[in-house]
Design a protein around this motif. Structure first.
Motif, short mmCIF file in Angstrom:
data_model
loop_
_atom_site.label_atom_id
_atom_site.label_comp_id
_atom_site.label_asym_id
_atom_site.label_seq_id
_atom_site.Cartn_x
_atom_site.Cartn_y
_atom_site.Cartn_z
N ILE A 35 0.83 -1.12 0.13
CA ILE A 35 -0.05 -0.11 -0.12
C ILE A 35 0.92 1.25 0.10
N GLU A 36 0.76 2.02 -0.91
CA GLU A 36 1.65 3.18 -1.35
C GLU A 36 1.39 4.04 -0.04
N ARG A 37 2.51 4.87 0.42
CA ARG A 37 2.47 5.90 1.45
C ARG A 37 1.40 7.02 0.66
N GLY A 38 0.81 7.49 1.78
CA GLY A 38 -0.18 8.79 1.52
C GLY A 38 -1.73 8.29 1.37
N GLN A 39 -1.83 6.97 1.35
CA GLN A 39 -3.14 6.48 1.26
C GLN A 39 -3.80 6.41 2.64
N LEU A 40 -5.00 6.78 2.98
CA LEU A 40 -5.84 6.89 4.30
C LEU A 40 -6.53 5.38 4.31
N VAL A 41 -6.02 4.71 5.05
CA VAL A 41 -6.52 3.15 5.16
C VAL A 41 -7.53 3.25 6.33
N ARG A 42 -8.73 3.34 5.87
CA ARG A 42 -9.91 3.31 7.28
C ARG A 42 -10.98 2.62 6.60
N SER A 43 -11.88 2.06 7.74
CA SER A 43 -13.07 1.44 7.35
C SER A 43 -14.05 2.32 6.70
N GLY A 44 -14.66 1.94 5.52
CA GLY A 44 -15.45 2.71 4.60
C GLY A 44 -14.84 3.10 3.51
N ARG A 45 -13.37 3.48 3.21
CA ARG A 45 -12.62 4.07 2.32
C ARG A 45 -12.22 3.13 1.34
N THR A 46 -11.93 3.38 0.10
CA THR A 46 -11.22 2.46 -0.89
C THR A 46 -9.73 2.72 -1.20
N ILE A 47 -9.05 1.59 -1.21
CA ILE A 47 -7.57 2.12 -1.17
C ILE A 47 -7.04 1.09 -2.53
N GLU A 48 -5.96 1.65 -3.02
CA GLU A 48 -5.30 0.88 -4.19
C GLU A 48 -4.13 0.13 -3.63
N VAL A 49 -3.93 -1.02 -4.01
CA VAL A 49 -2.76 -1.84 -3.36
C VAL A 49 -2.14 -2.58 -4.80
N TYR A 50 -0.84 -2.48 -4.66
CA TYR A 50 -0.01 -3.27 -5.50
C TYR A 50 0.08 -4.54 -5.24
N ASP A 51 -0.50 -5.52 -6.08
CA ASP A 51 -0.30 -6.94 -5.64
C ASP A 51 0.79 -7.68 -6.55
N SER A 52 1.60 -8.30 -6.10
CA SER A 52 2.82 -8.74 -6.95
C SER A 52 2.42 -9.95 -8.14
N GLU A 53 1.05 -10.32 -7.90
CA GLU A 53 0.84 -11.23 -8.99
C GLU A 53 -0.15 -10.75 -10.09
N ARG A 54 -1.13 -9.83 -9.46
CA ARG A 54 -2.11 -9.10 -10.47
C ARG A 54 -2.02 -7.63 -10.50
N GLY A 55 -0.84 -6.95 -10.14
CA GLY A 55 -0.91 -5.63 -10.54
C GLY A 55 -1.58 -4.70 -9.47
N TYR A 56 -2.01 -3.51 -9.82
CA TYR A 56 -2.81 -2.59 -8.99
C TYR A 56 -4.29 -3.03 -8.94
N LYS A 57 -4.72 -3.27 -7.69
CA LYS A 57 -6.27 -3.48 -7.27
C LYS A 57 -6.79 -2.45 -6.48
N GLU A 58 -8.06 -2.26 -6.48
CA GLU A 58 -8.81 -1.38 -5.62
C GLU A 58 -9.62 -2.33 -4.78
#
Length: 91
Positions: A35-58
């Motif tokens: 999870i890249e720096r600067g993303q607010l990880v809180r319940s109810g929010r959408t985050i962008e995650v880099y997955d080593s197998e599938r690339g960027y996912k929300e």
């Protein structure tokens, strides 16, 4: 001279910290994630995650729990609607 040296050190430290990411594992697939720096990880929010197998996912964050030295994020893949657990390094 001292002022220029201080400016160089401060700039280098800021650039270095901006590149940090929060590392972890998608426990459903077993793949490494970030999870890249600067993303607010809180319940109810959408985050962008880099997955080593599938690339960027929300993911929609459902809940967050701290367990010892790790943090578990229960999330729903916005594309598939499937639930997953992201286990993140707590340090």
């Amino acid at each position: 001279m001292l002022r220029s040296m201080l400016l160089v050190v401060m700039t280098a430290s800021l650039v270095g910290t901006q590149a940090l990411a929060w590392d972890g594992t998608n426990t459903t697939s077993g793949s490494s994630i970030e999870i890249e720096r600067g993303q607010l990880v809180r319940s109810g929010r959408t985050i962008e995650v880099y997955d080593s197998e599938r690339g960027y996912k929300e993911y929609d964050v459902d809940s967050i729990r701290r367990y010892g030295r790790s943090v578990e994020i229960e999330a729903t893949d916005t594309e598939t609607g499937k639930s997953t657990t992201l286990e993140m390094d707590g340090d």
